[in-house]
Design an enzyme around this catalytic site. Structure first.
Site, PDB file in Angstrom:
ATOM      1  N   LYS A 141       0.824  -1.213   0.000  1.00  0.00           N
ATOM      2  CA  LYS A 141       0.000   0.000   0.000  1.00  0.00           C
ATOM      3  C   LYS A 141       0.850   1.251   0.000  1.00  0.00           C
ATOM      4  CE  LYS A 141      -4.497  -1.408   1.764  1.00  0.00           C
ATOM      5  NZ  LYS A 141      -5.535  -1.172   2.745  1.00  0.00           N
ATOM      6  N   LYS A 165      -4.982 -13.456  -8.397  1.00  0.00           N
ATOM      7  CA  LYS A 165      -6.242 -13.503  -7.653  1.00  0.00           C
ATOM      8  C   LYS A 165      -7.223 -12.444  -8.161  1.00  0.00           C
ATOM      9  CE  LYS A 165      -7.879 -12.979  -3.013  1.00  0.00           C
ATOM     10  NZ  LYS A 165      -7.588 -12.450  -1.696  1.00  0.00           N
ATOM     11  N   LYS A 222     -10.948  -6.807  -6.173  1.00  0.00           N
ATOM     12  CA  LYS A 222     -11.956  -5.784  -6.449  1.00  0.00           C
ATOM     13  C   LYS A 222     -11.339  -4.489  -6.950  1.00  0.00           C
ATOM     14  CE  LYS A 222     -12.352  -4.830  -1.552  1.00  0.00           C
ATOM     15  NZ  LYS A 222     -13.089  -5.324  -0.418  1.00  0.00           N
TER      16      LYS A 222
END
Ligand code: TRP
Length: 334
Positions: free
Chosen positions: A115, A197, A200
């Site tokens: 992040k 994966k 979203k």
């Protein structure tokens, strides 16, 4: 463990954009837990502000998340559903746990590293101490098990280390939790890059199917799904990651086994198969979407649920926090 009750706790980000990966990998299995555990599901709006949010969107998504979880089968009478910022003990315990968490430990968290690379202009202290707030979420409820995706396992392990460290100094304070992962359908992959994966936040809209996508969108996305060379519908994650991923999804939504699916599509092409997966997905999601709309149209009803959940959660949170305060030597005169 709270008294005689085993506890399960999970936090969910306030995002209405849940994917079929979230649904199949986690949410759909949540209702099973309420049979075995005292279950808490917390909409973690305080975690959300570690990256910038538009207030109106955060507020709307908080309602949507609650509505969506209820639509996915979480019964508010069997599970405690609530919003993190409404139970102030979370932030209070997080501060305390910050004092029992090492700088080095937080620096090693892969999510922090990812992040801070993605939000290089806003590497705030909250992003860094995100795992201590998460540990507070978990430890406040004397949690035994934490159902999470693999990406959150490291945070739960850190939570265990913090709990053990605290217990060593102040014996008998916290239950040390275990992460648990869903058995099947845990990992749904991207439709565009099936070795990655499904996420979203993927920039490629065709890579991801959302629970709230309409039927046409779902079918179109599956039509465009990347498949592999050859033409056989056969499960082989290494040789045929795209087809295998679609088979997993189809199996999860229809309950058919992989062998049954191989038989069903023996001699048929990818086109047929992709359409079937799209239709099965749309069929399975239709009732969830209808329930979601019904909950969203009753804001007062959702607020009543939030209030009830907050009251339940606060009772537990308050008990643990005052135990912690006592152990630490904080004076409590009420
Ligand atoms: N960090 C989790 C996520 O991003 C959400 C979360 C917050 C959580 N607190 C938690 C998950 C406590 C499990 C337990 O998905």
């Amino acid at each position: 463990m709270f008294g005689e009750q085993k506890v399960s706790f999970s936090g969910v980000q306030p995002s209405g954009n849940l994917t079929i990966g979230n649904y199949l990998g986690a949410i759909r299995n949540f209702s099973e837990y309420s049979e075995k555990y005292k279950t808490f599901y917390c909409v973690v709006d305080q975690h959300a502000i570690t990256v910038r949010q538009v207030p109106a969107d955060l507020r709307r998504r908080t309602y949507e998340t609650l509505a969506l979880y209820m639509a996915c089968g979480l019964d508010p009478n069997k599970n405690t559903l609530y919003v993190q910022s409404m139970v102030h003990e979370h932030a209070e315990l997080a501060w305390i746990l910050n004092c029992f968490t090492m700088f080095g430990e937080l620096s090693r968290m892969t999510q922090f590293k990812d992040k801070s690379a993605r939000h290089a202009d806003n590497i705030n202290a909250g992003l860094f101490t995100y795992p201590t707030l998460m540990a507070a979420d978990i430890l406040l409820y004397q949690t035994d098990v934490v159902p999470v995706g693999i990406d959150q396992k490291q945070h739960v392990e850190l939570c265990r280390d913090i709990a053990e460290r605290f217990n060593q100094l102040y014996p008998g304070t916290f239950t040390v939790p275990e992460p648990i992962m869903a058995k099947h359908g845990m990992k749904i992959m991207s439709l565009a890059e099936p070795t990655k994966k499904m996420s979203k936040s993927d920039e490629n809209a065709n890579a991801v199917v959302y629970i709230l996508d309409d039927r046409d969108t779902i079918i179109r996305k599956f039509k465009r799904a990347v498949t592999d060379s050859g033409s056989e519908i056969r499960y082989d994650v290494n040789e045929k990651p795209g087809v295998s991923n679609l088979m997993t999804i189809y199996s999860c939504f229809t309950g058919k086994s992989i062998e049954e699916i191989e038989r069903e599509f023996d001699g048929r092409g990818y086109g047929d198969f992709k359409l079937a997966v799209g239709e099965a997905t749309a069929d399975a999601l239709a009732p969830v979407q209808a329930d979601f709309r019904a909950y969203m149209s009753d804001k007062a009803g959702l607020e009543a649920q939030m209030k009830k959940g907050t009251e339940e959660a606060s009772w537990y949170a308050c008990r643990t926090l005052s135990k912690v305060a006592k152990k630490l030597g904080f004076v409590q005169v009420r």
